[in-house]
Design a protein around this motif. Structure first.
Motif, short mmCIF file in Angstrom:
data_model
loop_
_atom_site.label_atom_id
_atom_site.label_comp_id
_atom_site.label_asym_id
_atom_site.label_seq_id
_atom_site.Cartn_x
_atom_site.Cartn_y
_atom_site.Cartn_z
N ASP A 1 12.54 -0.66 22.69
CA ASP A 1 12.23 -2.04 22.29
C ASP A 1 11.16 -2.13 21.21
N LEU A 2 10.55 -1.01 20.85
CA LEU A 2 9.44 -1.06 19.89
C LEU A 2 9.82 -1.74 18.57
N PRO A 3 11.00 -1.45 17.97
CA PRO A 3 11.34 -2.14 16.71
C PRO A 3 11.42 -3.66 16.87
N ARG A 4 11.76 -4.13 18.06
CA ARG A 4 11.92 -5.57 18.28
C ARG A 4 10.57 -6.28 18.45
N LEU B 1 4.42 -9.56 17.65
CA LEU B 1 3.37 -8.70 18.20
C LEU B 1 2.33 -9.47 19.00
N ASP B 2 2.21 -10.78 18.72
CA ASP B 2 1.22 -11.57 19.45
C ASP B 2 1.53 -11.65 20.94
N LEU B 3 2.78 -11.36 21.32
CA LEU B 3 3.14 -11.39 22.75
C LEU B 3 2.71 -10.13 23.48
N PHE B 4 2.23 -9.13 22.75
CA PHE B 4 1.91 -7.85 23.36
C PHE B 4 0.43 -7.49 23.21
N GLN B 5 -0.40 -8.52 23.08
CA GLN B 5 -1.82 -8.24 22.84
C GLN B 5 -2.46 -7.47 23.98
N ASP B 6 -2.02 -7.68 25.22
CA ASP B 6 -2.66 -6.97 26.32
C ASP B 6 -2.24 -5.50 26.38
N ASP B 7 -1.19 -5.13 25.64
CA ASP B 7 -0.79 -3.72 25.57
C ASP B 7 -1.15 -3.14 24.20
N TRP B 8 -2.27 -3.63 23.65
CA TRP B 8 -2.67 -3.21 22.29
C TRP B 8 -2.91 -1.72 22.22
N GLY B 9 -3.39 -1.11 23.32
CA GLY B 9 -3.69 0.32 23.28
C GLY B 9 -2.46 1.14 22.95
N TYR B 10 -1.34 0.77 23.57
CA TYR B 10 -0.10 1.51 23.34
C TYR B 10 0.42 1.28 21.93
#
Length: 901
Positions: free
Chosen positions: A652-655, A660-669
């Motif tokens: 799912d990374l390309p999607r 990206l704002d929906l994944f702020q809590d997984d910023w480390g990854y």
């Protein structure tokens, strides 16, 4: 120019035969560079959300790569002017370190806003470039030294590696003496000592005077400039817990201690509230909620971990409104084990519940020291002196794996009470207390009928961490009790608060299930699973589809704002009595809590419905399909993949790129993927630049160029992957990433340095012996990948000093052998007159070290930590045939001249 001129004398024209003072100086300068890496990691850890270890290591390796490209492009000039350029680079290390750190505090970046705030990307770039400068200066100095001491490369390389390794131990000790805001003094002192020794070795006394002046000004500037300019020593993110504590009107720091285990601070304030999972009903069921109940403990600014004051007898009913009270609802006067002491709340809850004995583990000695300090003794009523309490001063997980003791209750409540509720989201860090192997250790340590209680933060929507916890506990339960696992689990949650999972050895009785359900209802928490729970999964696929649509849909095709329809039929065992008094002194009175709160109706939140379907699938079948359909990765944690992070599936990374704002809590990854991409582009550029500047050399008819490039690329990739990967593995035994990094890096470099020195004995037989060395490294790394975990578990049960020594020695076999290939190949390049490849090979090694350090966390989260060592082993295996290209002379030579290779 005076300093440069003073060393331009015949006695200094060559470094082909360095003296002892030269080796010592090189060791000190290399040590200063390693010390600066660790110091910068500490600055990031305190000021931001992570130590950004792989990023800092990449910076250092990038400095070596970039310097090699410049030296390659201007090799003739550096050959002629090496004294002046080496002196300039050496004198610049300290001022650049001070200036870069000071300016970086004026442009702090916040990783959680990298996606939503475009300015953060430029701030990150500014930090990257600023901290690169001192590493670049150090790399130029060492690169020039290597260039001018080609025939003695093995010994100079030994000094470089050994000095770096010993400096790691120096920094480890220094962390007890220097706070994070002054820790860069340590690399500055090492740099100053190395610089003065270097100049003195040449008799360049004017340069010695200049070095003293520059060093004194640098150290004074580092200590004084923040106060004079108003720039903070370390700019702490305004969203870190300690920043809030400092801003409270009556906030006051009452305790501080610094060590390799972190910067531990305790703040007190009337505004401070820390109620982990506290039931909303506490406000109604208690005459008065205790005031000023907590002080806050912060580690490197993260927190708070609540430290509860000693409650008066009338106030102690408060504990019954906390989820860690669950096991004591059905266990009277138990023998209890608390896996991690932390702020002491679980320990206080166990004592308050009437435990006959409480054994508590705490792997951080600074925590125990803090609780024995008079200030916190007064706050907690000297809890560590409680007669029923026994303290184990190492990891509770390791104690339970090796003890013959059995316990009625084992509590793992909010063992990471900060990291999994952090507003900064998730950095990539290991959580070994929650792995499948750890859960099995806990289950085996239970007495017959004993209860394991696990409470975890449940603050994500869509749920992520809790699903990983559920799958981990379920896998362990089915391994421990294949036939009865479905009867061994009881799980509840509180939306955006906490979740609690109970495992009972031997299974729950009907009476216990009813008692637990009554208690759950009285607290207004939500039942997620209990033995015999009726579940209708007809709406499961819609929930899964809606969660995926909420992330990757158009925003109009998800219906998660409304509670899910409860399609389950009425449960005849459901409580039905609205009268309940959970504050009653004895648990049997909870039988009156039949139907507290009345009928809640059919409305169920989607998150709760998802958790219910998860448990149903885990225990009755269908988990593989559910995990595949769910939008985030919910695989169980293991010692090989101990991460509450990396929730975005690789496919799912390309999607994610347009949302990206929906994944702020997984910023480390996401950040490690971005780092890898940048590292690959940078490395490719640095590899290609010599082609532009030295195309005549690159495209000349020199034999073995491609094989030589491949060989040094494999060495750079393999070595750094072992180093960075083992730091994460050694955290199992050493319980702290900073200590693990210091010990592991020191051991790797010291023993690799000894290996490079020993390599002199095999230079003349390198064609035969070095392939055997590379094959031995490959075999050792594969063996470590498969068998290291149980060995580290065994080491972890020893006293801490013994653990440090054993971990230091454990890595010595592969590290010693890994020091030989670089020294041997570089020496043969010099012997064969391949000077054009000598510098470029060093740069290739550095470039692929940058890629390797960025790749490690991705490989670890995707495939496991053992895969990191397996990939490194493959790199050393590929280096075997490539090595023979290194031994090819530039042009055809008589057989007798090369046969001895």
């Amino acid at each position: 120019m005076a300093a440069v001129a003073s060393i331009s004398r015949p006695g200094m024209a060559s470094l082909e035969a360095p003296r002892l003072a030269h080796y010592l100086a090189v060791g000190l300068i290399a040590g200063a560079i390693i010390a600066l890496q660790i110091a910068v990691m500490r600055v990031f850890a305190v000021g931001s959300w992570s130590h950004f270890g792989s990023l800092v290591v990449s910076l250092a390796m990038l400095g070596f790569s970039l310097s090699s490209v410049v030296i390659f492009a201007g090799k003739g000039w550096f050959d002629r002017h090496w004294q002046g350029s080496a002196t300039a680079a050496l004198l610049l290390i300290g001022p650049l370190a001070v200036g870069a750190n000071l300016v970086a505090q004026t442009v702090p970046f916040n990783a959680i806003f990298l996606v939503s705030d475009p300015a953060q990307k430029w701030r990150l770039l500014a930090n990257f470039l600023l901290y690169l400068l001192p590493f670049l200066a150090g790399a130029f100095f060492l690169g020039i030294v290597f260039l001018k001491s080609r025939t003695a490369f093995g010994r100079v390389y030994f000094a470089d590696l050994t000095g770096s390794g010993l400096a790691g131990l120096v920094v480890l000790v220094s962390l007890y003496l220097f706070a994070p805001e002054t820790i860069i003094v340590v690399p500055l002192l090492l740099w100053a000592a190395g610089s003065l020794l270097w100049f003195a070795a040449f008799g360049a006394w004017k340069s010695v005077v200049a070095g003293v002046a520059v060093a004194a000004l640098s150290i004074a500037g580092y200590l004084l400039l923040p106060g004079l300019t108003g720039i903070p020593d370390i700019t702490v993110s305004q969203y870190k817990g300690v920043a809030y504590a400092r801003n409270f009107p009556d906030g006051k720091r009452i305790y501080r201690s610094v060590s390799p285990f972190g910067d531990l601070q305790v703040y007190a304030s009337s505004y401070m509230h820390f109620a982990p999972g506290l039931s909303d009903n506490a406000a109604f069921g208690m005459p008065e909620v205790p005031a000023n109940t907590y002080v806050g403990m912060y580690r490197d600014g993260d927190g708070p971990e609540g430290i509860m004051r000693n409650l008066a007898p009338a106030e102690q009913v408060y504990f019954r409104y906390l989820p860690m009270h669950y096991p004591y609802v059905i266990k009277e006067k138990p023998k209890t084990f608390v896996v991690q002491f932390g702020g002491g709340i679980s320990t206080q809850a166990a004592l308050n519940a009437g435990s006959t004995s409480v054994t508590v583990a705490e792997s951080n000695p600074m925590t125990l020291r803090a609780f024995r300090d008079p200030v916190l003794r007064d706050v907690t009523g000297n809890i560590l002196a409680e007669p029923r309490l026994k303290v184990i001063d190492y990891d509770g997980r390791l104690f339970l794996a090796n003890t013959a003791e059995r316990y009625d209750v084992i509590d793992l409540s909010l063992a990471d009470s900060v990291g999994l509720s952090n507003p900064g989201g998730f950095a990539i860090s290991e959580k070994y207390a929650y792995t499948r192997e750890a859960m099995l250790s806990y289950m085996h340590a239970l007495a017959d009928g004993g209860v394991l209680s696990i409470t975890l933060w449940n603050k994500e929507e869509p749920p992520k961490s809790v699903l990983k916890l559920y799958s981990t506990v379920a896998e362990a339960a089915k391994t421990f009790d294949p036939q009865g696992a479905a009867n061994d689990i009881f799980a509840v949650s509180s939306y955006l608060s906490t979740t609690t999972v109970l495992f009972k050895r031997g299974g729950f009785t009907e009476t216990e299930i009813k008692t637990l359900r009554d208690y759950t209802k009285s607290m207004s928490w939500e039942e997620v699973y209990y033995p015999g729970m009726v579940y209708d999964g007809s709406g499961a696929q819609r929930i899964l589809d809606d969660y995926r649509a909420s992330i990757f849909g158009s925003g109009q095709d998800a219906m998660l704002t409304q509670p899910a329809d409860a399609t389950a039929p009425a449960d005849p065992t459901a409580p039905a009595n609205p009268n309940c008094d959970p504050t009653a002194p004895a648990d049997p009175t909870l039988d009156a809590c039949a139907d507290a709160g009345g009928n809640a109706g059919p409305q169920v939140l989607p998150a709760t419905e998802l958790q219910r379907m998860t448990w149903h699938a885990l225990l009755t079948g269908g988990w593989e399909k559910l995990a595949s359909d769910y939008v985030f990765d919910a695989r169980a944690l293991s010692n090989d993949q101990p991460y509450f992070a990396a929730y975005v599936k690789v496919a799912d990374l390309p999607r994610t790129l347009d949302r990206l704002d929906l994944f702020q809590d997984d910023w480390g990854y996401l950040l490690i993927w971005a780092t890898l991409g940048i590292a690959c582009v940078t490395a490719a550029s640095l590899v290609l630049l010599p082609v532009l500047f030295g195309w005549r050399i690159v495209f000349s008819r020199s034999r073995g160029k491609l094989g030589t490039i491949l060989y040094f690329a494999c060495l750079g990739l393999g070595y750094i992957m072992v180093e960075v990967g083992l730091i994460s593995r050694f955290t199992v035994a050493l319980a702290n990433p900073t200590v693990s990094a210091s010990v592991l890096i020191s051991s790797m470099l010291v023993f690799s340095g000894l290996g490079s020195l020993f390599a002199e004995r095999i230079f003349d037989r390198a064609r035969t012996l070095l392939p055997m060395v590379l094959l031995a490294v490959c075999v050792l790394l594969l063996a470590y990948g498969f068998y290291l975990s149980p060995v580290l578990d065994w080491i972890g049960a020893y006293p801490y000093a013994v653990r440090l020594l054993l971990c230091f020695l454990l890595v010595s076999p592969p590290a010693f052998l890994m020091g030989m290939p670089m020294a041997t190949a570089m020496t043969w390049l010099a012997r064969l007159g391949k000077e054009h490849l000598f510098v470029w090979a060093w740069g290739i090694n550095g470039c692929f070290s940058v890629i390797g350090s960025a790749a490690v966390p991705i490989v670890a989260t995707s495939f496991g930590l053992s895969a990191v060592l397996q990939w490194a082993a493959i790199a050393y295996l590929v280096a075997i045939p490539a090595f023979f290209a290194v031994l090819l002379p530039s042009k055809a030579m008589p057989i007798g001249q090369v046969a001895h290779a």
